[in-house]
Write a protein that holds these residues in place. Structure first.
Motif, PDB file in Angstrom:
ATOM      1  N   UNK A   1      12.428  15.572   1.403  1.00 37.25           N
ATOM      2  CA  UNK A   1      11.775  14.269   1.441  1.00 37.25           C
ATOM      3  C   UNK A   1      12.160  13.484   0.195  1.00 37.25           C
ATOM      4  N   UNK A   2      12.620  12.271   0.405  1.00 39.64           N
ATOM      5  CA  UNK A   2      12.948  11.354  -0.679  1.00 39.64           C
ATOM      6  C   UNK A   2      11.868  10.268  -0.663  1.00 39.64           C
ATOM      7  N   UNK A   3      11.018  10.237  -1.689  1.00 36.32           N
ATOM      8  CA  UNK A   3       9.915   9.285  -1.700  1.00 36.32           C
ATOM      9  C   UNK A   3      10.400   7.842  -1.792  1.00 36.32           C
ATOM     10  N   UNK A   4      11.508   7.607  -2.465  1.00 34.58           N
ATOM     11  CA  UNK A   4      12.039   6.246  -2.528  1.00 34.58           C
ATOM     12  C   UNK A   4      12.486   5.780  -1.144  1.00 34.58           C
ATOM     13  N   UNK A   5      13.132   6.671  -0.412  1.00 36.33           N
ATOM     14  CA  UNK A   5      13.546   6.342   0.954  1.00 36.33           C
ATOM     15  C   UNK A   5      12.317   6.138   1.843  1.00 36.33           C
ATOM     16  N   UNK A   6      11.323   6.995   1.677  1.00 34.78           N
ATOM     17  CA  UNK A   6      10.095   6.859   2.467  1.00 34.78           C
ATOM     18  C   UNK A   6       9.415   5.522   2.200  1.00 34.78           C
ATOM     19  N   UNK A   7       9.439   5.071   0.947  1.00 35.38           N
ATOM     20  CA  UNK A   7       8.812   3.792   0.586  1.00 35.38           C
ATOM     21  C   UNK A   7       9.510   2.620   1.267  1.00 35.38           C
ATOM     22  N   UNK A   8      10.765   2.799   1.635  1.00 36.50           N
ATOM     23  CA  UNK A   8      11.512   1.748   2.340  1.00 36.50           C
ATOM     24  C   UNK A   8      11.289   1.844   3.853  1.00 36.50           C
ATOM     25  N   UNK A   9      11.317   3.063   4.386  1.00 39.28           N
ATOM     26  CA  UNK A   9      11.281   3.245   5.842  1.00 39.28           C
ATOM     27  C   UNK A   9       9.874   3.255   6.444  1.00 39.28           C
ATOM     28  N   UNK A  10       8.917   3.840   5.747  1.00 42.21           N
ATOM     29  CA  UNK A  10       7.586   3.997   6.332  1.00 42.21           C
ATOM     30  C   UNK A  10       6.839   2.692   6.596  1.00 42.21           C
ATOM     31  N   UNK A  11       6.891   1.707   5.692  1.00 45.57           N
ATOM     32  CA  UNK A  11       6.059   0.520   5.919  1.00 45.57           C
ATOM     33  C   UNK A  11       6.284  -0.152   7.267  1.00 45.57           C
ATOM     34  N   UNK A  12       7.529  -0.259   7.689  1.00 46.37           N
ATOM     35  CA  UNK A  12       7.795  -0.937   8.958  1.00 46.37           C
ATOM     36  C   UNK A  12       7.252  -0.136  10.137  1.00 46.37           C
ATOM     37  N   UNK A  13       7.421   1.184  10.078  1.00 50.68           N
ATOM     38  CA  UNK A  13       6.901   2.038  11.159  1.00 50.68           C
ATOM     39  C   UNK A  13       5.373   1.974  11.208  1.00 50.68           C
ATOM     40  N   UNK A  14       4.741   1.997  10.041  1.00 52.76           N
ATOM     41  CA  UNK A  14       3.277   1.915   9.982  1.00 52.76           C
ATOM     42  C   UNK A  14       2.824   0.547  10.479  1.00 52.76           C
TER      43      UNK A  14
ATOM     44  N   UNK B   1       0.831  -1.211   0.000  1.00 49.60           N
ATOM     45  CA  UNK B   1       0.000   0.000   0.000  1.00 49.60           C
ATOM     46  C   UNK B   1       0.863   1.259   0.000  1.00 49.60           C
ATOM     47  N   UNK B   2       1.858   1.283   0.880  1.00 52.44           N
ATOM     48  CA  UNK B   2       2.728   2.459   0.974  1.00 52.44           C
ATOM     49  C   UNK B   2       3.459   2.687  -0.344  1.00 52.44           C
ATOM     50  N   UNK B   3       4.036   1.628  -0.874  1.00 53.85           N
ATOM     51  CA  UNK B   3       4.793   1.777  -2.124  1.00 53.85           C
ATOM     52  C   UNK B   3       3.898   2.169  -3.290  1.00 53.85           C
ATOM     53  N   UNK B   4       2.720   1.580  -3.382  1.00 54.23           N
ATOM     54  CA  UNK B   4       1.809   1.915  -4.483  1.00 54.23           C
ATOM     55  C   UNK B   4       1.384   3.378  -4.394  1.00 54.23           C
ATOM     56  N   UNK B   5       1.094   3.853  -3.196  1.00 52.97           N
ATOM     57  CA  UNK B   5       0.675   5.242  -3.012  1.00 52.97           C
ATOM     58  C   UNK B   5       1.796   6.195  -3.439  1.00 52.97           C
ATOM     59  N   UNK B   6       2.990   5.953  -2.941  1.00 58.91           N
ATOM     60  CA  UNK B   6       4.102   6.853  -3.254  1.00 58.91           C
ATOM     61  C   UNK B   6       4.511   6.757  -4.727  1.00 58.91           C
TER      62      UNK B   6
END
Length: 199
Positions: free
Chosen positions: A178-191, A90-95
């Motif tokens: 903000x780097x969206x590629x980095x966010x796609x890696x880091x956010x899923x685990x936190x969420x 979900x996170x990766x598809x959104x970003x």
């Protein structure tokens, strides 16, 4: 479909595409009838015939792109086998959507879209029910299985998509931190930690 219907659909597409271009180039203040008809090559009468007003056109544009975003989220979930991989998808598809469709993402994350959602949120949500149902069913299945926290669906949705929306808005605003590629890696685990059922 008759030739007249085909011409009507082509006109609708021209107007929607032109409205998005005008919005991306000039913002909300540039969304005038004159700018849209000039960019589309479509007459004023056709705009009013198909949409009734600029607001009607913009609501149709919001509905179109919200539907596409939700469709991509549902498609991303179809290829997952666990709640955890679903959150990541979900996170990766959104970003990815935000990066690939920047102009549409600007509109979907705009104050204009926020005002429409506040004024007419139930109608907008009802219009997307077919696309929202698979997301709710996916979450419900993993809540029932004990993988996701037993929270009401709107709260789960907010915990999953709220951070992603915030990052997307920041990136779309032009803030260069903000780097969206980095966010796609880091956010899923936190969420995932925020929505996983507690063992």
């Amino acid at each position: 479909m008759s030739p007249k219907q085909q011409r009507g659909e082509a006109t609708v597409e021209q107007l929607l595409d032109a409205a998005l271009r005008v919005y991306a180039e000039s913002g909300e203040q540039g969304l005038t009838v004159a700018a849209i008809t000039r960019a589309s090559g479509v007459s004023l009468g056709s705009l009013y015939h198909h949409f009734g007003s600029v607001d009607g056109l913009m609501n149709a544009l919001l509905t179109r792109w919200l539907g596409r975003l939700l469709g991509e989220l549902v498609t991303a979930l179809e290829h997952t086998r666990t709640a955890h991989t679903g959150i990541r998808a979900l996170v990766r598809a959104y970003l990815n959507f935000v990066q690939e469709h920047r102009d549409a993402a600007l509109l979907l994350h705009s104050s204009y879209a926020d005002r429409q959602a506040m004024a007419d949120g139930k109608r907008l949500r009802d219009a997307q029910e077919a696309r929202l149902s698979p997301l709710a069913e996916w979450a419900g299945r993993y809540v029932a299985a004990g993988d996701l926290a037993p929270l009401p669906a709107p709260l789960l949705e907010s915990l999953v998509l709220g951070p992603v929306t915030g990052v997307a808005r920041r990136w779309l605003s032009g803030i260069d931190d903000v780097d969206l590629d980095q966010a796609a890696v880091l956010l899923p685990e936190r969420i995932w930690r925020s929505v996983a059922a507690q063992g």
